[in-house]
Scaffold this motif. Sequence first.
Motif, PDB file in Angstrom:
ATOM      1  N   GLY B  88       4.195   7.910  -3.763  1.00 33.29           N
ATOM      2  CA  GLY B  88       4.505   6.802  -2.839  1.00 33.29           C
ATOM      3  C   GLY B  88       5.298   7.300  -1.645  1.00 33.29           C
ATOM      4  N   THR B  91       3.152   8.950   0.724  1.00 24.23           N
ATOM      5  CA  THR B  91       2.316   8.022   1.511  1.00 24.23           C
ATOM      6  C   THR B  91       3.119   7.486   2.682  1.00 24.23           C
ATOM      7  OG1 THR B  91       1.414   7.380  -0.629  1.00 24.23           O
ATOM      8  CG2 THR B  91       0.778   6.049   1.256  1.00 24.23           C
ATOM      9  N   ILE B  92       4.368   7.094   2.403  1.00 24.94           N
ATOM     10  CA  ILE B  92       5.208   6.547   3.486  1.00 24.94           C
ATOM     11  C   ILE B  92       5.393   7.622   4.566  1.00 24.94           C
ATOM     12  CG2 ILE B  92       7.491   5.612   4.057  1.00 24.94           C
ATOM     13  CD1 ILE B  92       5.804   3.736   2.387  1.00 24.94           C
ATOM     14  N   LEU B  95       2.313   7.879   6.615  1.00 17.06           N
ATOM     15  CA  LEU B  95       2.125   6.704   7.487  1.00 17.06           C
ATOM     16  C   LEU B  95       3.044   6.824   8.702  1.00 17.06           C
ATOM     17  CD1 LEU B  95       1.840   3.766   4.912  1.00 17.06           C
ATOM     18  CD2 LEU B  95       0.038   4.818   6.290  1.00 17.06           C
ATOM     19  N   THR B  96       4.276   7.270   8.446  1.00 15.99           N
ATOM     20  CA  THR B  96       5.208   7.406   9.581  1.00 15.99           C
ATOM     21  C   THR B  96       4.691   8.460  10.554  1.00 15.99           C
ATOM     22  OG1 THR B  96       6.792   7.239   7.759  1.00 15.99           O
ATOM     23  CG2 THR B  96       7.695   7.417   9.978  1.00 15.99           C
TER      24      THR B  96
ATOM     25  N   TYR D  39       2.276  -0.336  11.764  1.00 16.03           N
ATOM     26  CA  TYR D  39       3.014   0.546  10.846  1.00 16.03           C
ATOM     27  C   TYR D  39       3.681  -0.270   9.749  1.00 16.03           C
ATOM     28  CZ  TYR D  39       6.649   3.641   9.094  1.00 16.03           C
ATOM     29  OH  TYR D  39       7.477   4.348   8.283  1.00 16.03           O
ATOM     30  N   LEU D  42       1.280  -1.437   7.237  1.00 21.90           N
ATOM     31  CA  LEU D  42       0.851  -0.343   6.331  1.00 21.90           C
ATOM     32  C   LEU D  42       1.914  -0.109   5.250  1.00 21.90           C
ATOM     33  CD1 LEU D  42      -0.604   2.164   8.964  1.00 21.90           C
ATOM     34  CD2 LEU D  42      -1.872   0.978   7.159  1.00 21.90           C
ATOM     35  N   VAL D  43       3.165  -0.110   5.646  1.00 23.77           N
ATOM     36  CA  VAL D  43       4.223   0.150   4.638  1.00 23.77           C
ATOM     37  C   VAL D  43       4.221  -0.968   3.603  1.00 23.77           C
ATOM     38  CG1 VAL D  43       6.717   0.279   4.328  1.00 23.77           C
ATOM     39  CG2 VAL D  43       5.644   1.508   6.217  1.00 23.77           C
ATOM     40  N   THR D  46       1.497  -0.554   1.250  1.00 26.08           N
ATOM     41  CA  THR D  46       1.739   0.522   0.271  1.00 26.08           C
ATOM     42  C   THR D  46       2.590  -0.006  -0.871  1.00 26.08           C
ATOM     43  OG1 THR D  46       1.792   1.960   2.197  1.00 26.08           O
ATOM     44  CG2 THR D  46       2.499   2.925   0.113  1.00 26.08           C
ATOM     45  N   VAL D  50       1.485  -0.432  -4.947  1.00 16.76           N
ATOM     46  CA  VAL D  50       2.244   0.120  -6.088  1.00 16.76           C
ATOM     47  C   VAL D  50       2.597  -1.009  -7.047  1.00 16.76           C
ATOM     48  CG1 VAL D  50       4.418   1.196  -6.739  1.00 16.76           C
ATOM     49  CG2 VAL D  50       3.126   2.092  -4.801  1.00 16.76           C
ATOM     50  N   PHE D  81      -4.703   2.562  15.159  1.00 24.00           N
ATOM     51  CA  PHE D  81      -4.176   3.909  15.488  1.00 24.00           C
ATOM     52  C   PHE D  81      -5.278   4.776  16.089  1.00 24.00           C
ATOM     53  CE2 PHE D  81      -0.327   4.008  12.358  1.00 24.00           C
ATOM     54  CZ  PHE D  81       0.314   3.103  13.189  1.00 24.00           C
TER      55      PHE D  81
END
Lengths: 617, 319, 328, 133
Positions: B88, B91-92, B95-96, D39, D42-43, D46, D50, D81
């Motif tokens: 995880g 992934t972050i 993405l950043t 962004y 997307l976070v 994510t 999970v 993007f």
Amino acid sequence: MTSTTTVMNSPLTGKSSASPPSFDGARSDSYLTHDRGLASWIFTLDHKRIGIMYLIGVMTAFLVGGVFALLIRTELFFPGRTLMDAQTYNQLFTLHGAIMVFLVIIPGIPAILGNFVLPMQLGAKDVAFPRLNLASFHLWVLGALFLVLSMVLSAADTGWTFYTPYSTTTSTAVIPATFGAFILGFSSIFTGLNFIVSIHKLRPPGMGWYRMPLFLWSLYATAIIQVLATPVLGITLLLLIAERLFQIGIFDPALGGDPVLYEHFFWFYSHPAVYIMIVPAFGVISEIIPAFSRKRIFGYKFIALSSLAIAVLGFFVWGHHMFTSGQSVLAGTLFSALTFLIAIPTAIKVFNWIATMYKGRIHLDTPMLYALAFLWVFTIGGLTGIFLGTMSIDVHLHDTYFVVAHFHYVMMGGSITAFLGGLHYWWPKMFGRTYDEKLARIATGVVFVGLNLTFFPQFILGARGMPRRYYDYLPEFTHLHQLSSVGAFILGAGFVMTAVYLIASLRRPINAAANPWGASTLEWTLPSPPPYYNFHEAPVVTAGPYDGYEDLIYVENLQGYVPRPKDGAEGGSGVPPEKRAEIANTSKPPGVREPGVNADGDQSDSATETQKPGEEA
Amino acid sequence: MSQTIVTPIGANAESEHLDAIHQENPHLAHHYDTPRHQYEAGKLGIWIFLVTEILFFAGLFCAYTIYRTERPEVFNWGHQFLDWRLGGLNTIILLTSSLTAAWAVRCAQIGYRRALIVNIVATIALAFGFLGIKYVEYSHKFHEGLLPGHHFAPSEEAWEIESFRAKHPHAADLAEALEAYQASREKAEKSGKAHHDAKAVEGQIAPVVPSRLRELLRNPEATQPLVDIGAIRNPEVEPQEGLLRPKYAHVFFSIYFFMTGLHGIHVIAGIIVWIWLLRRTIAGHFGPKFFGPIDFGALYWHLVDLIWIFLFPLLYLVS
Amino acid sequence: MITYLLLADALPKSPQSSTFWLPKAGSLSAGQFDWLYDFLAILSIVSVVGVAVAMLYLVVKYRARSRVANEIADKTPDHNTTLELTWSIIPLFIVMAIFVWGFKGYLDLRTPPKDALEVNVTGQKWNWSFTYSNGMSDNALHVPVNTPVRLLLTSVDVIHSLYIPAFRIKMDAVPGRYTEMWFQSTEAGEYSIFCAEYCGAGHSRMLSRVVVHEPGGYENWLSEQQKKMNSLPLPELGAQLYQKQGCKTCHSIDGSRLVGPSWKGLFGRKETMSDGTVIDVDANYIRESIAEPQKRIVMGFAPAMPTYQGKLTDRELTALIEYIKTLK
Amino acid sequence: MTNSAERQVMSAATDQHQIVSDDHGYSHTISTRLMVAVYAALVVLTVTTVAVARVELGHPWNFVAAMVIASLKGGLVVAFFMHLVWDRKFNLLLFLTAILFLILFLGLSLNDRSEYQPSIDAFESAQTAASTP
């Protein structure tokens, strides 16, 4: 045909070249003589030089592959041991397959003829990404070196298909061979990528999609296959190398893998790959037949779109290689039905070519002879494909000499014959020299006879149940094998003859006309050999690629065609006044190009009218 | 007339204009007419390259899907050893880095050179962060012997590996109870008495590890060096029956290492591209008139992120 | 699609053809096959000759005298959509009909009848072995005539492919799974078996034969083999097994080293194993090595021997050991 | 193919007059606000993927949920993007062809493998049966 150039800073050499003298001067400053020295060839960005380097490389590989073929045929002349033992024989046919497929016939027409001709047919100065084009050639050389490394160590003996679990358990040098093929995959991807972007972005003003020469259509379709199929070959070979090095257990059944899955991975690339080999050949034939019948091609749209149809359908049929491999009945039925769909666009092309010749004025020069040979041989190859596509027939014929004969008829008879036809067609343009026509026609006959004598007996062998890749065979097949071996040597003789007179032609004076065959596509408006920058500006295209035959007349002393002079109009610039106005205000046609001066002009008075003043910015 | 015709009126002005454009834009290649023409050709070129990348990974996704549908027990067993928290975090991070890459393109287009440099450096830093975490994960696996192929020799009994214990806390104590139960059962059979009360215990944990593996696990050099022994099949690889591990358990780690490894190589290639772009930005090549390479570098980077977006759930999360 | 199915059925059944192209037909499906093959052959020859004649006629009729003459081709339409559509649709129908015939034949080939006689086939680097219902195995495939026979194929090392040209059938023997094929022979006699999938140095000598017995002949062959097996003295039986079970491809009896150690003087000898321990070769080591060859391997040899677990009866095992004892 | 040709004519034509003006405006610049919003989305996605993975949803649904969320995230990255929303439609066509061929390859191989999987299971069960005396 004059070509006057203006001052421009040539990016290749970075220095601005003074305005070179006109007609004959342009020819002496051709792409061959523009730069000197080996480095100027190895690091050239000129698509024409890259095409020539590919020609030299691919022909050497073809020689090596051909010698292996003759060794195989000599071994098979008598049943039992003739020349070598089984292991060497297996290594030989593997190398023959790998070299011919990966080094010769996949790069073949796109990399040699395509690289040379595509930018010129687009009226462009070069392909979209020249550096990528050079990288593609260097990768080809690197891939070839890996295959040589495999030969030197202990050549792979797995067949060019590298089927697992044999390829993961044999002790021969499989990894260098597969890694070589992996690198050659990228060389093929880069060529395909270059051609797609060039055809999309570098078309001259006025050349819409349906005014593009059919050779470009076929290169476009081939590029689509190269880009979409080759990556899967890359990952398959990587997995195979990992299987050998780390026993990852994806393909090796003893470790939980599945060999039939490998066959799916492999053939997902390899069937589209056979269309990479044959579709450019269709393109070459679609260029030669109208030019030598002096008649517009019949059914341009059908031929153009059938190339695309073959490219797309080629991805749905790979399972017909696996009817007897344990593939399920459902998948087999799906693949067989889709295989038959591909037969239609191929048949359309053949019928359209023949219709083109109807009521034409046919000149039987060497390129046309190769085209006619192609028609006969490819029809046999194509129809035997239908045998192998029929599921119940394939059960008997799979992995027999019938399959060997089929793909040699299509590849040897199709791609290589069309390649030789294209090579002879563009030879004057490439080197500015003509070859010995009489010798060329004899060599074509020898190749044609050798080809049929080598591979037709193999159809009979296959139907009678002779499996392929056999080092030794039952005595009942002997005389057919001997017939085939004799044919192979005749075929080899034909190629040697071709090589001799073509190389000999290089020592002749540069006197080829710009348009020796009277074709009307853009590359023939350039002198032979063409200047390194091709066109100063993109020529404006107002007619189809095969529309101009009646406007070209043959000039005896020039051995070539020039535009028919229109008396009285505008100093014979070949365009009646009312047409000229209509052209001037055409909205800027697609192809995102600036309308500009076309360096071409009528021979008689072009020197004055288009000569640029010296101080051009 | 052949396919081409001669000069439309007023062409001389056009060709002068053409050469003027070439003077203004040093980065404009000679066979393109305008910067926009070169940019769009480059954009089409990079998109086709991205198509080949997608199909390149397609082979791996296909291998994953087939082995997942046909041998789900291998995946259920295998993915317990992957730490979803690290996945995880990665992934972050990616993405950043996609954000900073997109920002870099924006700065290039507008011409903010300093902000462009900051964004590129941020992207590179995040990429190194990603590789750092990858290194932690891989060393953890190397240490535990969870490697593909014939190196697959888990160095501790299956239930003592902490990530497995983290998921099944009660596993360890169950193991002793089960062994005691097995021993008592053998004693009972010898003396002819039946034994029926321990069904619950046996149901939760697989049968006891045979002694042969126990002695194999003791010696530390269980992981042979990486050598091409294609010709000689190593007996250790033969799947051990009766273990907690399903047959062919090493295939999971083969797929795991191949997918994340290949993705890692693409991240490293991305870093090299970004460093090359950084050098050219510092040299002042990029501005509103010429920002193609930055855009194409960012597109490649977004694709690398896109592939990880799919890799993360497939490997780490799906149970 | 239904019309084709009806059409296909209405067509005449194929005559018994041992034509120029194909080997003598020996099975039920071969007849079906030959007819479709002949149809395709004729269709192809007609098409090829058609293309060739058209091409040559056009070349001769419209040959230009010379380039200097500058002849102009007559004006003809450069496309004719109706004509082009017709010569696309008609081949489509023909080709779809061929697909349907091929599919029907393939379906028959892949659905064995329920009551078929079952024989297990094992492909191994460079010989075939056929295991019959009574557990006895042999290098040749013995079958009764006019009865469907179902073969269950597998391989112990690489992919092989059982190919019987006379019956027009072929199926790969893939390691790690079963594949099946079936046939019903119509004529007694011997037909050759080839390996059709490349499998290494011995690929071309991996031959065998199908012996089709007269009615009743199969049963007494089976029982006679059984009797021979039981009555034969152990060393002789061991010698036969040495040939039939493929031991000879890897173990020599004259002392020369092949893939595996030679059997000459093997019994009672001291051998050092790959992990250094020294053992003397006795009956249990041989029995264990035949069942689990990977367990203890002699120093310097590759673990390439497949397991014979469940392939040899106990009597055959002892026969092999007796035979090895005789090899001094 | 023809519609992309027409579109090139229009863009070529518009680009015609742009030659004179400074021609930096030939590609869309994404606004900062949109970038940060994408962004953030997307976070959040994510985190949700999970969270969803920890909930037991029965056999296929876990997998389907994970794939839907991943496709959503992928779609966001590709659309914004990678500028596909404001780009030439041909590039979108390229991306979709790649996905189509991926699905084609995956689908047919998986379909065939699941068809002949029983013969692999039969072999393995026979193998284990033979090896346990």
